[in-house]
Design a protein around this motif. Structure first.
Motif, short mmCIF file in Angstrom:
data_model
loop_
_atom_site.label_atom_id
_atom_site.label_comp_id
_atom_site.label_asym_id
_atom_site.label_seq_id
_atom_site.Cartn_x
_atom_site.Cartn_y
_atom_site.Cartn_z
N LEU A 138 32.59 -6.34 -11.22
CA LEU A 138 33.93 -5.93 -11.60
C LEU A 138 33.78 -5.07 -12.85
N SER A 139 33.73 -3.75 -12.67
CA SER A 139 33.52 -2.90 -13.84
C SER A 139 34.57 -1.81 -13.93
N PRO A 140 35.43 -1.89 -14.95
CA PRO A 140 36.41 -0.82 -15.16
C PRO A 140 35.73 0.41 -15.77
N ILE A 158 35.61 -0.28 -10.36
CA ILE A 158 34.65 -0.49 -9.26
C ILE A 158 34.57 -2.00 -9.04
N ILE A 159 34.80 -2.43 -7.81
CA ILE A 159 34.75 -3.86 -7.51
C ILE A 159 33.85 -4.07 -6.29
N GLY A 160 32.97 -5.04 -6.36
CA GLY A 160 32.09 -5.35 -5.22
C GLY A 160 32.57 -6.63 -4.56
N LEU A 161 32.76 -6.57 -3.23
CA LEU A 161 33.19 -7.76 -2.50
C LEU A 161 32.12 -8.15 -1.49
N LYS A 162 31.86 -9.46 -1.39
CA LYS A 162 30.81 -9.94 -0.49
C LYS A 162 31.39 -10.97 0.48
N LYS A 165 29.16 -11.49 6.35
CA LYS A 165 28.58 -10.40 7.14
C LYS A 165 28.07 -9.22 6.33
N GLY A 166 28.56 -9.07 5.12
CA GLY A 166 28.10 -7.90 4.38
C GLY A 166 28.81 -7.74 3.05
N THR A 167 28.49 -6.64 2.34
CA THR A 167 29.14 -6.38 1.05
C THR A 167 29.72 -4.97 1.08
N LYS A 168 30.68 -4.75 0.18
CA LYS A 168 31.31 -3.43 0.12
C LYS A 168 31.73 -3.15 -1.31
N GLN A 169 31.57 -1.89 -1.71
CA GLN A 169 32.03 -1.50 -3.04
C GLN A 169 33.30 -0.70 -2.91
N LEU A 170 34.33 -1.06 -3.70
CA LEU A 170 35.61 -0.36 -3.60
C LEU A 170 35.94 0.28 -4.94
N ILE A 176 45.91 -1.67 -9.95
CA ILE A 176 45.39 -2.89 -9.30
C ILE A 176 44.57 -3.69 -10.32
N TYR A 177 43.97 -2.97 -11.29
CA TYR A 177 43.21 -3.68 -12.33
C TYR A 177 44.13 -4.60 -13.14
#
Length: 455
Positions: A138-140, A158-162, A165-170, A176-177
Motif C-alpha cells: 500500500l504505497s501512496p 499503488i495497492i497490491g492484492l493477493k 489464484k494470483g496477485t494484482k497491482q492496482l 479511494i485512498y
C-alpha cells in the motif's frame, strides 16, 4: 456418556401466541391434512388459503382482497400467518391492525399507503465488478502540491492484492485512498473494492497472521478464492417503502439547514404523492429493462372494522392501482356500524368494498379440536399435561373460550411445580380455574351484583 443426552445450546425462540404455526398444513394436492404444521381443523379455510398462496406465486392475485370472517378465537390471524409462512421470506408480508391508522402526526390515508408500499417488494439484479484480496502493498505516490507551498498531495495509490489464484497491482484514484484510511486498512488486511462506486470495505485480517498475537480483538478471515478481479451478480430485495424513505430524506449536505436536520431528531413526516410517482416511474423503467422484477406481497389488516369510511373509500382506489399488493382483512364483527357513519353493514365494511372481497369463513372449534390445540400449545411451551387435565381444559374451552383455556396452562404449571410435580394434573387446572375468571363468568357476576358497582 451417550450423544443423545447432550443438550443443544442453540438459543430457543421466545414463545408467542402463534409460535406453533409453521404453514397451512396442506398435502401436495392442496387438501388440508387434519393435523399438520401446527394447524387443527379449519379444513375449508386452509384449502382456500392454499389456493391464494398458489395465485400469489403465479402473480395472478395482485390488487385482489380477501376477508377472513369468523368469531373470536377461531384462527383468523393464524391463517394469515400460515399464508405468510407458506410464501417464505422472499415475499414481503406486512401485518397491521386497523387502529394503527389513527396517528396524531400523519394522515390516516398516509399510514395505509405506507403499509401498502411496504407490502410490495422489488427484486433488483445488479452486476458488480469487485476487486478483492489480501493487501500486500500500500504505497501512496506523492507529487508537489499544485497550489505551491510546502505541502505535498497524493497523485495516486499503488495497492497490491493477493488471492489464492494470483496477485494484482492496482493504481487507484486519491479519493479511494481517503476511503482506505477511513477503513483503517493496513498491509495484511482482506478488503474488497467495488469498481463501479469505488467503495472500500475491510472484511478482516488475513488468517495468515492469526498467530501473531496471543490476545487481540481482530476478526480473521481466509484468503479469498478465485481471481482478484471478479464479476458478481448481486440480488437485492427491497420494498417500495424502503425506496420512498431513502429518497424522502436527503442525506448529507454542507449547508447549515441539513446540518441542523442531522442534529435534530426527525419527526415522522409524510412522503408526498409526487415523490411516489417519480419512484414508480423509475421502478417501471427498471422492470421494462429487465433489471428488476416486482414481487407483490401481502398486506394483512387485522380488526378491519376499526377503519373508518375515509379509509375504506381510499382502499377502493388503492386496490385498483397498478402497483398493489394482495390485501387480507380479518374481522370478528357481525352486522355493525361502519365507523364514521350511522350506516349498518356486515362486518362493519361498506357494501361496495365487500363486493370486491373473496370471503373466507372460519368455524368455531369442536371439543376434540380444542383438546388437540391445547396439546400442541402445551408441547410448544414445554409442559406435560395428563390426559385427564387436557380433557378438563377442553371442557373449559367449550364453556369459556379457547384463549382462556390456553392462558390457564401457565398458572397450572406453576401450581404443579409448587406441589412438587413435573406433570400438570386435573387438580392443578381446577385450582387455576377457581382463581381466574373468564370473560363470561365475570359478566355474569357483574349482572348479579349490579347494585354494588358504580355504573
Amino acid at each position: 456418556m451417550k450423544i443423545e443426552e447432550v443438550q443443544s445450546t442453540t438459543k430457543k425462540q421466545r414463545i408467542a401466541t402463534h409460535t406453533h404455526i409453521k404453514g397451512l398444513g396442506l398435502d401436495a394436492n392442496g387438501n388440508a391434512v387434519p393435523l399438520a404444521a401446527g394447524f387443527v381443523g379449519q379444513a375449508q379455510a386452509r384449502e382456500a388459503g392454499g389456493l391464494v398462496v398458489d395465485m400469489i406465486r403465479q402473480k395472478k392475485m395482485a390488487g385482489r382482497a380477501l376477508l377472513f370472517a369468523g368469531p373470536p378465537g377461531t384462527g383468523k390471524t393464524a391463517l394469515a400467518l400460515g399464508i405468510s409462512q407458506e410464501l417464505g421470506s422472499k415475499v414481503p408480508f406486512c401485518p397491521m391492525v386497523g387502529s394503527e391508522v389513527y396517528s396524531s402526526e400523519v394522515k390516516k390515508t398516509e399510514v395505509l399507503m405506507e403499509n401498502f408500499r411496504r407490502a410490495i417488494g422489488l427484486r433488483i439484479k445488479e452486476n458488480k465488478e469487485v476487486y478483492e484480496g489480501e493487501v500486500t502493498e500500500l504505497s501512496p505516490e506523492e507529487t508537489e502540491s499544485v497550489t505551491g507551498g510546502y505541502g505535498k498531495s497524493i497523485s495516486h495509490v499503488i495497492i497490491g492484492l493477493k488471492t489464492v489464484k494470483g496477485t494484482k497491482q492496482l493504481k487507484l484514484d486519491p479519493t479511494i485512498y481517503d476511503a482506505l484510511i477511513k477503513e483503517k486498512v493496513a498491509v495484511g488486511d482482506v478488503i474488497y473494492i467495488e469498481a463501479n462506486s469505488g467503495a472500500v470495505k475491510r472484511v478482516g485480517r488475513s488468517d495468515a497472521f492469526a498467530t501473531e498475537f496471543d490476545l487481540e480483538a481482530e476478526e480473521y478471515v481466509p484468503l479469498p478464492k478465485g481471481e482478484v478481479h471478479k464479476k458478481k451478480e448481486i440480488v437485492q430485495d427491497v420494498t417500495l417503502h424502503d425506496l420512498d424513505a431513502a429518497n424522502a430524506r436527503p442525506q448529507g449536505g454542507q449547508d447549515i439547514l441539513s446540518l441542523m436536520g442531522q442534529m435534530m431528531k426527525p419527526r415522522k413526516t409524510e412522503i408526498t404523492d409526487k415523490l411516489r410517482q417519480e419512484i414508480n416511474k423509475v421502478v417501471n423503467r427498471y422492470i421494462d429493462e429487465g433489471i428488476a422484477e416486482l414481487v407483490p406481497g401481502v398486506l394483512f389488516i387485522d380488526e378491519v372494522h376499526m377503519l373508518d369510511i375515509e379509509c375504506f373509500s381510499y382502499l377502493n382506489r388503492a386496490l385498483e392501482s397498478s402497483l398493489s399488493p394482495i390485501v387480507i382483512f380479518a374481522t370478528n364483527r357481525g352486522v355493525c356500524d361502519v365507523r364514521g357513519t350511522t350506516m349498518k353493514s356486515p362486518h362493519g365494511i361498506p357494501v361496495d368494498l365487500l363486493d370486491r372481497l373473496l370471503i373466507i369463513r372460519t368455524e368455531t372449534y369442536g371439543p376434540a379440536e380444542m383438546i388437540q390445540i391445547l396439546a400442541i400449545r402445551a408441547q410448544v411451551e414445554e409442559l406435560v399435561v395428563e390426559e385427564e387435565g387436557l380433557a378438563y381444559l377442553g371442557e373449559i374451552g367449550q364453556r369459556a373460550s379457547l384463549r382462556h383455556a390456553v392462558q390457564l396452562l401457565s398458572p397450572a404449571s406453576v401450581i404443579a411445580r409448587m406441589s412438587g410435580r413435573e406433570n400438570i394434573c386435573k387438580a392443578d387446572i381446577e385450582e387455576g380455574d377457581s382463581l381466574y375468571l373468564d370473560a363470561k363468568s365475570s359478566a355474569k357476576l357483574l349482572q348479579e351484583q349490579q347494585d354494588r358497582y358504580i355504573s
